[in-house]
Write a protein that holds these residues in place. Structure first.
Motif, mmCIF file in Angstrom:
data_model
loop_
_atom_site.group_PDB
_atom_site.id
_atom_site.type_symbol
_atom_site.label_atom_id
_atom_site.label_comp_id
_atom_site.label_asym_id
_atom_site.label_seq_id
_atom_site.Cartn_x
_atom_site.Cartn_y
_atom_site.Cartn_z
ATOM 1 N N HIS A 160 0.831 -1.192 0.000
ATOM 2 C CA HIS A 160 0.000 0.000 0.000
ATOM 3 C C HIS A 160 0.874 1.253 0.000
ATOM 4 C CE1 HIS A 160 0.755 0.763 4.274
ATOM 5 N NE2 HIS A 160 0.723 -0.543 4.399
ATOM 6 N N PRO A 161 0.337 2.324 -0.558
ATOM 7 C CA PRO A 161 1.120 3.554 -0.625
ATOM 8 C C PRO A 161 1.075 4.308 0.697
ATOM 9 C CG PRO A 161 -1.022 3.892 -1.633
ATOM 10 C CD PRO A 161 -0.982 2.458 -1.183
ATOM 11 N N TYR A 162 1.954 5.260 0.835
ATOM 12 C CA TYR A 162 2.031 6.113 2.028
ATOM 13 C C TYR A 162 1.876 7.573 1.618
ATOM 14 C CZ TYR A 162 3.982 2.054 4.444
ATOM 15 O OH TYR A 162 4.165 0.817 4.984
ATOM 16 N N PHE B 86 -1.470 6.537 -6.920
ATOM 17 C CA PHE B 86 -1.927 5.216 -6.486
ATOM 18 C C PHE B 86 -3.349 5.241 -5.926
ATOM 19 C CE2 PHE B 86 2.700 5.577 -5.986
ATOM 20 C CZ PHE B 86 3.078 4.679 -6.969
#
Lengths: 351, 351
Positions: free
Chosen positions: A10-12, A29
């Motif tokens: 998952h992206p941050y 994203f």
């Protein structure tokens, strides 16, 4: 996304500064209509207010017949509405200006989209008995600089009375998170997000132009570097778009490639997104995915591009809204770097 | 950093791609000797291996008298050493090359520093009885592309036998995390991190140059765009530095400003970091903070700059190592964009 031990990668958020905390949404994203709270961009001018300073009540006063004081529970008892609204920082894409502009170096992710629930400000103003002499409504917050300058902004009465200008108390189905303005946040659909005041504590009706720093000095388009001549206030979001995929300087394969992204506007709705894969010589319509029940929400788009030969290509996206506004190839430079909405470009190599 | 409800604001990894997962360390905000695991950069060529494929044992074979097979528990029983080692992706700062280079668009954060505990590879090779005919040691991993290409790299025997080349099984005092190569990761201090093979499953001694894709095609400096002439392998890290503060296009105040960052090298140690605040005309030594007991670790540095007048300034940092290597103003361009170590520059405005 990739599964590993049952968890997706998952992206941050992208860290721009720590104190005050400024973060971008990892916008390439974002695949959902609603940006998860943990990925929403954060734009702060000041350190977070301390817990002790969080307003227990919201005051509405000034040019009204009956000043109001409401707490969080009071507000919950009023008729509410829920709106899907993108918030975009006026400085989003600032790093794209040439010459470059100083200040918080926002790339492309100072935008996110939430489901905001709250009470129309018009209901409060009606109950309070807004006087006809009022011309602006001032929104004062509790976050402030070490020297005591608080964040405050005003709206013209017409925009304040718009039925979709709300005092939000919920975001994405939960109580407004502290970092997004708990307990009370103004949400002004269509305007750049400096108008959507967090940690709101006071609403004041006045009969003259509000002169606060964030109204008359900051959040102003200054077209010249060395003089304030021609300055105009920052208000509604310009028509804009982003290419989420491919990303800049990606290598892609010969054959069919999906180009995708989203587009948004502060006036009307997105009616067209065009894609060029030949550096702007020819343009082709992308397929739009919008949700008519959410007129303010951004519009996802996609376009299937057949890359027939190897080489380097510049891909562009250009959105048009129902007001006839279209993204320019180069937006007009301004000293503080607001409102960048140039045609979005990515460079790719086909192998 | 700012306290709010007892919690500090904290940075996040920078998302470069999701699958394979590539993330940068938020390198401007790293203040500690040891990068926390959750902020360490991740560079993957392939999707993560599935849990079922994680090697239970490590095999050492090829040109040895007694092939070895070890599991995680076996390795723990060998004499170990603990080293503070920065790992830097060979593609770090790729986006700084001009002309721009395609591929994973690393900015400045494909570097982090860990405390690695493991067994010297030399001990294993000695126990196995490495034959004198061996010239290279090949390290094969289990991560692979959909078409079955596994990641593999070789080292010359001399580097493999270096007493600080270890098979790591702990990072920052805990078992090696899955995403950083559990259970076995080669750590090659001083080399770019393509050499520090994750998810290691097999070590093979050979008597000829290894011809794997990641040895002879990828991770190679190609000085020309259109021919492979003059290609040389990527090996040790170049001398390099970063300015962490101020950041590019920051606005700073007149008076004393702290400029700070860190520097590192793959050969010897950092002996000098010089700062220029006048676009490279004059240079001044920064104060260095190193830890002599950790000879591979990066060196923090700082410099107090008195900004005497308003205006725009270019600040530069230039590191020199004990081998006499100094960062160049512009490093030699190469087609795959490896080893960028140009003098680090930030542009600031003094108000």
């Amino acid at each position: 996304m990739n599964q590993q031990n049952g968890r997706k990668n998952h992206p941050y958020p992208l860290t721009v500064s720590l104190n005050p905390e400024n973060q971008e949404t990892p916008v390439h994203f974002v695949e959902d209509w609603i940006t998860p709270v943990e990925l929403m961009y954060k734009r702060n001018h000041f350190p977070y207010p301390s817990a002790a300073d969080i307003p227990a009540t919201l005051h509405l006063n000034g040019l009204v017949d009956h000043p109001l004081t409401l707490d969080y529970e009071d507000l919950l008892s009023w008729p509410s509405k829920t709106l899907v609204v993108p918030l975009e920082c006026a400085g989003n894409r600032r790093t794209s200006y040439s010459p470059r502009v100083y200040g918080v170096q926002w790339q492309k992710g100072a935008i996110s989209q939430g489901r905001w629930k709250g009470v129309p400000l018009a209901s409060l103003l009606k109950r309070a008995g807004l006087k006809t002499t009022a011309t602006e409504i001032v929104f004062s917050a509790i976050d402030q600089s070490p020297d005591g300058t608080s964040y405050a902004r005003s709206l013209p009465v017409e925009k304040a009375l718009h039925s979709d200008t709300i005092i939000a108390y919920e975001l994405n189905g939960k109580p407004l998170p502290f970092k997004h303005g708990y307990p009370f946040r103004l949400i002004v659909p269509g305007w750049y997000a400096m108008a959507s005041v967090k940690w709101l504590s006071k609403i004041t009706a006045i009969d003259h132009p509000f002169q606060g720093f964030f109204q008359t000095e900051d959040y102003v388009y200054y077209p010249h570097d060395d003089t304030d001549e021609g300055k105009t206030p920052v208000t509604t979001m310009k028509v804009n778009s982003i290419i989420q995929q491919p990303q800049d300087y990606d290598v892609v394969k010969k054959g069919i490639n999906k180009i995708k992204g989203f587009a948004w506007t502060g006036e009307g709705r997105i009616v067209k997104v065009e894609i060029s894969t030949d550096n702007g010589r020819s343009w082709h319509p992308a397929t739009l995915h919008s949700e008519p029940q959410h007129p303010y929400a951004w519009t996802f788009w996609e376009f299937l591009w057949e890359a027939k030969c190897e080489g380097e290509f510049t891909i562009m996206s250009r959105a048009t809204d129902s007001e006839g506004r279209t993204q320019p190839m180069e937006p007009v430079w301004n000293r503080k770097g607001y409102g960048y909405n140039g045609i979005f470009k990515v460079r790719v190599k086909v192998e």
